[in-house]
Design an enzyme around this catalytic site. Sequence first.
Site, short mmCIF file in Angstrom:
data_model
loop_
_atom_site.label_atom_id
_atom_site.label_comp_id
_atom_site.label_asym_id
_atom_site.label_seq_id
_atom_site.Cartn_x
_atom_site.Cartn_y
_atom_site.Cartn_z
N TYR A 1 0.84 -1.20 0.00
CA TYR A 1 0.00 0.00 0.00
C TYR A 1 0.87 1.25 0.00
CZ TYR A 1 -3.66 3.27 1.56
OH TYR A 1 -4.53 4.32 1.66
N LYS B 1 0.96 3.95 -3.01
CA LYS B 1 0.53 5.34 -2.81
C LYS B 1 1.67 6.33 -3.05
CE LYS B 1 -3.75 4.44 -1.99
NZ LYS B 1 -4.78 4.82 -2.99
#
Length: 268
Positions: free
Chosen positions: A159, A163
């Site tokens: 993640y 991102k």
Amino acid sequence: MTRPLTLTGAVTAVTGGGSGIGRAAALAFARRGARVAVSDLDLDRALAVAAEITAAGGEAFATRVDVTREADFAAWRDAALDRFGQVDLIMNNVGVLALGAPESLPDEAWQRVLDLNLMSIARSNRVFLPLLLAQGHGHVVNTASASGLLAYGFDRLPYVASKHAVVGLSEALALYLGPRGVGVTCLCPSGVITNILEQVTVYGEVASSPRAPDHPVVPADTVGDLAADAVTQGRFLVLTAPAIHDELAARAHDLEAYLQARISEQTP
């Protein structure tokens, strides 16, 4: 300043629009006069959001879109053009999490997160950017995260990586699209009250993040309004925790010292 977009009469398309930040942004765009193409993997949720908008006097329709399929993006774009005659804004909002110790995460965890969080934007770019560039105006909103600015989440490494990639992609995209009349906004929320836990896959035992910032958890509606305001004001970076600015400044001033200080906080 990125290029602002007037939302009154604009056509906005939102992925992951059936819940959470996507739903909140769709409603916020509609309150400012936009017509909304809501998409979600869960069609019932997308239909419910479209119904909320129309019940409030707006215009909206819902489509099931699997963001791992470029053909779904193309069909959705065509449906928006058939219904409204144009598309002015695309919000890439889908996001999932994989939790686990860095040494335990299998390829499937990385592949799923990167496919949904990052590659979905690549597919969206191929489908929607030619349209925005041809008309010489429009806006792109990419939902990143505070985890894309501050790499504190070692329990969710895919993640964090995805991102960070979305932040970099968005910045480069702003440099490309800005001179061509198309604005870009990068949304980097901290804690938000959403249903993202439904999209979490856990691998093995999960250790807590080394130092998650002490940022307030905000309602999704607040984030939706921030995103809509950024579009109309022509702002690139949207934060839900302004204190991040100070930490980013300290990190940029001396990355070595910043990182060593963070490591020291975790040393037994």
